[in-house]
Motif scaffolding. Structure first.
Motif, PDB file in Angstrom:
ATOM      1  N   TYR A 566     -11.659  20.802 -19.557  1.00 54.29           N
ATOM      2  CA  TYR A 566     -12.601  20.448 -18.492  1.00 54.29           C
ATOM      3  C   TYR A 566     -12.040  20.756 -17.107  1.00 54.29           C
ATOM      4  N   CYS A 567     -12.917  20.706 -16.128  1.00 53.40           N
ATOM      5  CA  CYS A 567     -12.492  20.923 -14.751  1.00 53.40           C
ATOM      6  C   CYS A 567     -13.379  20.098 -13.822  1.00 53.40           C
ATOM      7  N   VAL A 568     -12.941  19.951 -12.604  1.00 49.85           N
ATOM      8  CA  VAL A 568     -13.790  19.334 -11.576  1.00 49.85           C
ATOM      9  C   VAL A 568     -14.278  20.429 -10.635  1.00 49.85           C
ATOM     10  N   SER A 586      -8.196   4.868 -16.395  1.00 53.40           N
ATOM     11  CA  SER A 586      -9.634   4.747 -16.174  1.00 53.40           C
ATOM     12  C   SER A 586     -10.403   5.210 -17.415  1.00 53.40           C
ATOM     13  N   GLU A 587     -11.515   4.569 -17.630  1.00 53.10           N
ATOM     14  CA  GLU A 587     -12.347   4.912 -18.776  1.00 53.10           C
ATOM     15  C   GLU A 587     -12.966   6.299 -18.562  1.00 53.10           C
ATOM     16  N   LEU A 588     -13.005   7.093 -19.620  1.00 55.69           N
ATOM     17  CA  LEU A 588     -13.584   8.431 -19.536  1.00 55.69           C
ATOM     18  C   LEU A 588     -14.891   8.421 -20.320  1.00 55.69           C
ATOM     19  N   ARG A 589     -15.978   8.554 -19.600  1.00 46.65           N
ATOM     20  CA  ARG A 589     -17.300   8.391 -20.204  1.00 46.65           C
ATOM     21  C   ARG A 589     -17.959   9.754 -20.423  1.00 46.65           C
ATOM     22  N   VAL A 590     -18.346  10.015 -21.662  1.00 44.15           N
ATOM     23  CA  VAL A 590     -18.957  11.294 -22.016  1.00 44.15           C
ATOM     24  C   VAL A 590     -20.471  11.148 -22.038  1.00 44.15           C
ATOM     25  N   SER A 591     -21.155  12.097 -21.415  1.00 47.52           N
ATOM     26  CA  SER A 591     -22.615  12.095 -21.488  1.00 47.52           C
ATOM     27  C   SER A 591     -23.103  13.538 -21.511  1.00 47.52           C
ATOM     28  N   PHE A 592     -24.350  13.727 -21.903  1.00 51.28           N
ATOM     29  CA  PHE A 592     -24.877  15.082 -22.029  1.00 51.28           C
ATOM     30  C   PHE A 592     -25.757  15.410 -20.829  1.00 51.28           C
ATOM     31  N   SER A 604     -17.345  11.505 -17.037  1.00 50.35           N
ATOM     32  CA  SER A 604     -17.304  10.779 -15.766  1.00 50.35           C
ATOM     33  C   SER A 604     -16.206   9.731 -15.832  1.00 50.35           C
ATOM     34  N   ALA A 605     -15.660   9.437 -14.673  1.00 50.13           N
ATOM     35  CA  ALA A 605     -14.592   8.435 -14.634  1.00 50.13           C
ATOM     36  C   ALA A 605     -14.532   7.816 -13.245  1.00 50.13           C
ATOM     37  N   ASN A 606     -14.153   6.568 -13.202  1.00 50.10           N
ATOM     38  CA  ASN A 606     -13.830   5.956 -11.922  1.00 50.10           C
ATOM     39  C   ASN A 606     -12.515   6.561 -11.456  1.00 50.10           C
ATOM     40  N   ALA A 607     -12.519   7.069 -10.259  1.00 52.70           N
ATOM     41  CA  ALA A 607     -11.324   7.753  -9.761  1.00 52.70           C
ATOM     42  C   ALA A 607     -10.976   7.231  -8.377  1.00 52.70           C
ATOM     43  N   LEU A 608     -10.064   7.904  -7.736  1.00 53.60           N
ATOM     44  CA  LEU A 608      -9.623   7.523  -6.396  1.00 53.60           C
ATOM     45  C   LEU A 608      -9.581   8.766  -5.529  1.00 53.60           C
ATOM     46  N   ARG A 609      -9.732   8.539  -4.272  1.00 55.89           N
ATOM     47  CA  ARG A 609      -9.591   9.643  -3.336  1.00 55.89           C
ATOM     48  C   ARG A 609      -8.593   9.232  -2.256  1.00 55.89           C
ATOM     49  N   LEU A 610      -7.622  10.095  -2.034  1.00 54.36           N
ATOM     50  CA  LEU A 610      -6.617   9.824  -1.013  1.00 54.36           C
ATOM     51  C   LEU A 610      -7.247  10.086   0.351  1.00 54.36           C
ATOM     52  N   GLU A 611      -7.295   9.047   1.159  1.00 58.49           N
ATOM     53  CA  GLU A 611      -7.916   9.220   2.470  1.00 58.49           C
ATOM     54  C   GLU A 611      -7.026   8.686   3.589  1.00 58.49           C
ATOM     55  N   TYR A 612      -7.372   9.076   4.786  1.00 57.10           N
ATOM     56  CA  TYR A 612      -6.651   8.623   5.972  1.00 57.10           C
ATOM     57  C   TYR A 612      -7.662   8.050   6.935  1.00 57.10           C
ATOM     58  N   ALA A 624      -0.904   7.986  10.667  1.00 60.29           N
ATOM     59  CA  ALA A 624      -2.118   7.863   9.860  1.00 60.29           C
ATOM     60  C   ALA A 624      -1.729   7.391   8.468  1.00 60.29           C
ATOM     61  N   SER A 625      -1.976   6.142   8.186  1.00 58.34           N
ATOM     62  CA  SER A 625      -1.559   5.662   6.871  1.00 58.34           C
ATOM     63  C   SER A 625      -2.583   6.072   5.827  1.00 58.34           C
ATOM     64  N   ALA A 626      -2.066   6.503   4.711  1.00 60.58           N
ATOM     65  CA  ALA A 626      -2.920   6.951   3.612  1.00 60.58           C
ATOM     66  C   ALA A 626      -3.364   5.747   2.802  1.00 60.58           C
ATOM     67  N   TYR A 627      -4.570   5.822   2.286  1.00 61.49           N
ATOM     68  CA  TYR A 627      -5.026   4.785   1.359  1.00 61.49           C
ATOM     69  C   TYR A 627      -5.890   5.427   0.279  1.00 61.49           C
ATOM     70  N   LEU A 628      -6.092   4.700  -0.784  1.00 56.37           N
ATOM     71  CA  LEU A 628      -6.846   5.213  -1.920  1.00 56.37           C
ATOM     72  C   LEU A 628      -8.225   4.577  -1.917  1.00 56.37           C
ATOM     73  N   ALA A 629      -9.232   5.392  -1.783  1.00 55.72           N
ATOM     74  CA  ALA A 629     -10.606   4.901  -1.772  1.00 55.72           C
ATOM     75  C   ALA A 629     -11.224   5.120  -3.152  1.00 55.72           C
ATOM     76  N   PRO A 630     -12.071   4.198  -3.580  1.00 51.07           N
ATOM     77  CA  PRO A 630     -12.725   4.413  -4.874  1.00 51.07           C
ATOM     78  C   PRO A 630     -13.609   5.659  -4.817  1.00 51.07           C
ATOM     79  N   ALA A 631     -13.653   6.378  -5.921  1.00 52.92           N
ATOM     80  CA  ALA A 631     -14.480   7.579  -5.996  1.00 52.92           C
ATOM     81  C   ALA A 631     -14.932   7.753  -7.438  1.00 52.92           C
ATOM     82  N   GLU A 632     -15.996   8.492  -7.600  1.00 45.64           N
ATOM     83  CA  GLU A 632     -16.459   8.818  -8.949  1.00 45.64           C
ATOM     84  C   GLU A 632     -16.056  10.266  -9.204  1.00 45.64           C
ATOM     85  N   ALA A 633     -15.423  10.506 -10.344  1.00 46.65           N
ATOM     86  CA  ALA A 633     -15.070  11.883 -10.685  1.00 46.65           C
ATOM     87  C   ALA A 633     -15.948  12.352 -11.830  1.00 46.65           C
TER      88      ALA A 633
END
Lengths: 657, 657
Positions: A566-568, A586-592, A604-612, A624-633
């Motif tokens: 797979y790829c994003v 994180s849970e990896l959810r398969v759908s069609f 699909s999976a709950n993921a994180l995004r590195l943000e500033y 600029a401190s980095a933090y991890l924001a919730p994201a959907e992958a």
């Protein structure tokens, strides 16, 4: 004609005996028949306005005296016609098509007229450099083109029973056997681009004439001996180059001619050359029982798959020379991973399976097929990737950095060097040959692709119907029909992507745990018509990681589900994929998804995004401190990437451990 | 001779007026004097057995009629001699050295003899292609070599008072002013490699002859006008190339000739050309007050430093063409970052400081100086980096992947194209010029480098003694001596790496918060002899992050301490630096290592290493769970990397947020 059957080798199924009827694969087979081959015929005839002209058919017509003009295209332009004819041979082998056969017959007539009286056949040297034939084996692909024409002749003969092209290539090969050799007046050399080795073995198989097998072995044995043949021929020619006005630069390793083939420890140089060579080596080894050659094949197989192969089954990580670089050097963004090289790896794997049915060969074959080969072609059958990157940033590929300009973020219509599209066509047109093999009383099921197969197993006719839910889930059902009850074995591959399998025979569990040979579950019994075997392979979504020596993938993870990597993509995940991070738990959810690329499973999976916080326009900041924001992958199968315009793509994603 | 002082510009200190005496920098200055310049003299005379021969002096001797033979080396080989002579001029300007001066006088005699009667001076065209001069400006560096010889002539005149080389270059420049221009019979063109633009302004400054300033402006204004000059000269020449037998391929952007200089929005093409051009543009803008040219300089400055500069101050991210690629494309491992380009950026920054004293210019100047320039030379003064990578894996650089082969994991002895070593020499030999500038009644302290300076400030003689603890801590002490009390300002740069500063005057706090202009604290008062100013700059270890658009650095952090950028090396941290991870909250401990590279501060931290349980020999695994193991990370200043043999190195390290 005909040959003695070697019972110790696993014979692949013949194309006429396998009809693929599969929810996933029939689309591709039909696409090749209905679109790809007609489209490529138009391309070879320069009828695609928006694509680079090929001139390949025109070259043959001019050489045949049927048209006026001069040669245009690459020195190996003939091979595109040959690969197209080979694909046509396969298509006609599985289903009659008189209109297509007529077109092919006509072009074969032209090819026959272009052949010299002595058997020589090559439009470049006929038209462009008469008198210079066989003077630049290193660069000029004469034996490569000859090999492809031999493959075409064999496929067309097997597909139609028509001998005309087969006779042409026999005459051509007979001439080559006179020209090359250690005798007086002969050229004691070999090809700059391997291909004829494997082709000659096909010619031997179909004609039974051992001269062709011997010639193949000659080229293989001669390769890499000292003193260097390429240097000697360059010296004789005055060190000219076909490609430029300067002195030719020879790197024997590029041609795998740096060492005798049995002494080579690692795949090196031009990747397609490597795997075509290994395919021919395995062919000769199989037919001659040459153990040292088998050992050489195994050694280089191991090097490729355990140190130099992308997770997609792609090989050749370096654009310069379209080549292998070195162990564990698998950059994702400057990658080459030529479609043809993956196809060559499939050829090689297929030949190794004939020597020793072992699932490790079929696993790689499947990996390259499901990922790189079908990734190389669009769903419309008219756009292709030559290079198959594992990480793409379109503005980088389109930008001024030449390390990336070979990478195209979307599939192209055709190529000036058009080796890959017809290679995809001939592979998919012959896919039936890859599904099954028979060795002794055992039927090997290499690929889980639905359809019907008629197989001869020690005198018994076995009609095998396979229904497969792959690649979306791991359920396979076989139904057998036999003229009479027969004792034989069905060998079911246990893929490397499944840790757990269940087999039932006529609904009853079949214990195979102590009956695994070479990665295949051997289901041996006396079979009767109507017997049903069901294989259920566990197919979890897998988090794949790379050997830590692959520095490019350190801290990254790829997802694989069954055979699919797979790829994003930016289309699902937004730009800036390098900031996306997948938690290890994180849970990896398969759908069609029915819409995308003919329908496919997404993950699909709950993921994180590195943000500033508030980055601004600065290039570097310490405040600029980095933090991890919730994201959907969202991940899609790699083969379906680049179907939604230009965007970022990545196979390997940062992992939050 | 002499010129009107333009009071609106900040005049840099003259070399004779600044004696550097600094714990950190004196080593480098002495190294240039004692080792680098003598070593390079040997190299120019082909006396270094283990290095590639230069033949640069021999070319001049042959052209002068003092020796027999033919030209060897690059078409711009003359410039190495010129850069060496320029460095000698600077050294003699700071300290007399009769033996060195004699060597230089002798080579100047030779150069003078090699000059044609009309003023033309270039050994390549004199010896190799007589009659072809001025026919291939695009490729053949005649004006570039002329520019370097002018810089040498000016430096040697200022350093020794001797006019011989100055007269030679004036005669040469006079000839160039006749050859180039829009008049009948003149060449209405410009150089393929910018350099003469800045040199002509130096010649104008020392001679006061405005013809040279006008000629510089002519080249700058002409550049990039349509139709393309390089295409026109190629057409006139029959499209031949100096470098190969084929038709010349012209990419005007490579030469910054794609657009008139005032219309260029982004730095593009060969990086050294860009910054040499911008230096010349700033020179002309300063001397003529041309506001549109100042605006063009600012626009390209902003593009470079906010979108195309490595954290080390290196520029030009692409090996192909030694060029800028595009905004935010800053790969660490395929990087170019040529030493000469960083030096050119310093020249440009220095000129911008003369137009408008603003700490943003000095900050970048300092960054490139402390990181890329001194990283480019070994502590022994005999080994150099041409390319300055931010990430190195030796087996990758030494391997077959050509994307990396331009990167050397250890410093080299000399280069066939030896532009960088003499460039380092001439910059360090003239470092005093970069420390101070005077504008009106203000003394600007651009660099915190200890030493003594004698400055003329509106008629007052100011003797300024600086003691600096940098780069190890942020304490700077100035003591002033004056003939009589004078009202003037001392402008102290507040560097971008320090968020907090304290200033005392004679031990008493000086409130400067409302007296900051352009990033400088303006300490204005009536000074008396013996007054002491102390500046204390807070110097925390900084975690530097990249703009998220730099995908290569996503999720990574670099450490910086004061002006020094740090890196990790295999020698301290083991192999596999890609698996090292620095927690965002780990303590960063600074300590002094007396042994390494003359003594330096290292930074230690508790870190993590991404590991897998029992990986084995597989390339990919889905069953190997990753975990983070405790590890100790040790960072050293980037300038000191590659002093302990071949090993991995990385500036950017994964960060655990």
């Amino acid at each position: 004609m005909g040959q003695a059957v070697n019972m110790s080798k696993a014979r692949p199924a013949s194309l006429q005996d396998v009809q693929i009827k599969d929810d996933f694969w029939s689309y591709y087979i039909d696409l090749v028949r209905d679109v790809v081959v007609p489209y490529q015929w138009d391309a070879l005839n320069d009828r695609i306005d928006s694509a680079e002209p090929s001139h390949a058919i025109a070259n043959f017509k001019i050489a045949a005296g049927e048209a006026e003009g001069s040669f245009h295209g690459m020195v190996f332009q003939d091979s595109d016609v040959a690969k197209w004819l080979e694909a046509v041979g396969y298509l006609l082998h599985t289903r009659k098509d008189p209109a297509l056969e007529q077109i092919a017959d006509d072009v074969i007539d032209t090819i026959a007229k272009a052949q010299h009286a002595d058997g020589y056949l090559n439009t470049y040297y006929t038209l462009q450099e008469p008198g210079k034939k066989w003077t630049n084996l290193a660069e000029c692909h004469e034996l490569y083109c000859a090999g492809h024409m031999i493959e075409a002749g064999v496929a067309y003969y097997k597909g139609t029973g028509k001998r005309k092209l087969l006779d042409v290539v026999c005459k051509m090969a007979d001439d080559i056997a006179v020209v090359f050799g250690d005798g007086p007046g002969q050229i004691a050399g070999y090809d700059g681009h391997q291909e004829i080795e494997l082709a000659l073995v096909k010619l031997y198989e179909v004609t039974g004439d051992s001269k062709y097998l011997e010639l193949s072995r000659y080229f293989i044995d001669k390769r890499g001996q000292k003193p260097s043949f390429f240097e000697a021929e360059a010296e004789a020619r005055g060190w000219t180059s076909h490609w430029h006005k300067g002195r030719i630069h020879l790197d024997d390793a590029y041609f795998q001619a740096h060492l005798p083939v049995r002494e080579q420890d690692a795949a090196i140089g031009h990747a397609v050359r490597v795997v075509y060579m290994l395919t021919g080596m395995a062919d000769v080894a199989r037919e001659t029982g040459d153990q040292s050659l088998i050992d050489a094949c195994r050694k280089l197989w191991d090097n490729i798959v355990s140190k130099q192969m992308y997770v997609t089954g792609g090989i050749g990580s370096m654009a310069q020379g379209e080549a292998f670089s070195f162990d564990y050097d698998l950059p994702n963004d400057t990658v080459y991973s030529e479609t043809c090289a993956a196809i060559g790896l499939i050829f090689f794997a297929h030949r190794m399976l004939q020597i020793e049915p072992d699932s490790r060969y079929a696993d790689v074959l499947e990996r390259a097929l499901y990922n790189t080969v079908i990734a190389g072609m669009s769903r419309d059958g008219k756009h292709f990737f030559y290079v198959n990157p594992l990480e793409v940033t379109p503005e980088v590929c389109d930008g001024r950095n030449k390390n990336y300009n070979h990478i195209k973020p979307v599939r192209q219509e055709w190529f000036g060097c058009a080796c890959c599209p017809p290679n995809i066509a001939r592979l998919l047109a012959s896919l039936g040959e890859y599904t099954y093999a028979v060795k002794g009383s055992t039927i090997y099921s290499h690929l889980y692709i639905g359809g019907e197969a008629n197989l001869q197993v020690e005198g018994a006719n076995v009609q095998l119907t396979q229904k497969s839910s792959m690649p979306w889930s791991g359920n396979v059902i076989y139904e057998l029909k036999l003229d009479a009850p027969s004792k034989l074995a069905l060998a079911l591959r246990l893929p490397d992507w499944s840790a757990s399998a269940k087999i039932t025979v006529n609904g009853k569990p079949f214990a195979f745990e102590d009956k695994i040979e070479g990665g295949y579950a051997i289901v041996e019994r006396t079979w009767s018509s109507g017997d049903v075997v069901e294989l259920v392979l566990e197919m979890p979504v897998m988090r794949v990681r790379s050997n830590p020596l692959v520095k490019y993938n350190a801290g990254k993870v790829a997802l694989q589900h069954g055979p699919l990597v797979y790829c994003v993509e930016e289309a699902d995940n937004g730009a800036g994929l390098s900031s996306l991070m997948l938690p290890a738990d994180s849970e990896l959810r398969v759908s069609f998804d029915k819409q995308l690329a003919g329908g496919l499973q997404v993950i699909s999976a709950n993921a994180l995004r590195l943000e500033y916080k508030q980055w601004g326009t600065q290039l570097y900041r310490s405040d600029a401190s980095a933090y991890l924001a919730p994201a959907e992958a969202k991940f899609i199968p790699y083969y379906a990437w680049a179907n939604r315009g230009k965007g970022e793509m990545a196979v390997w994603v940062k992992e939050r451990v």
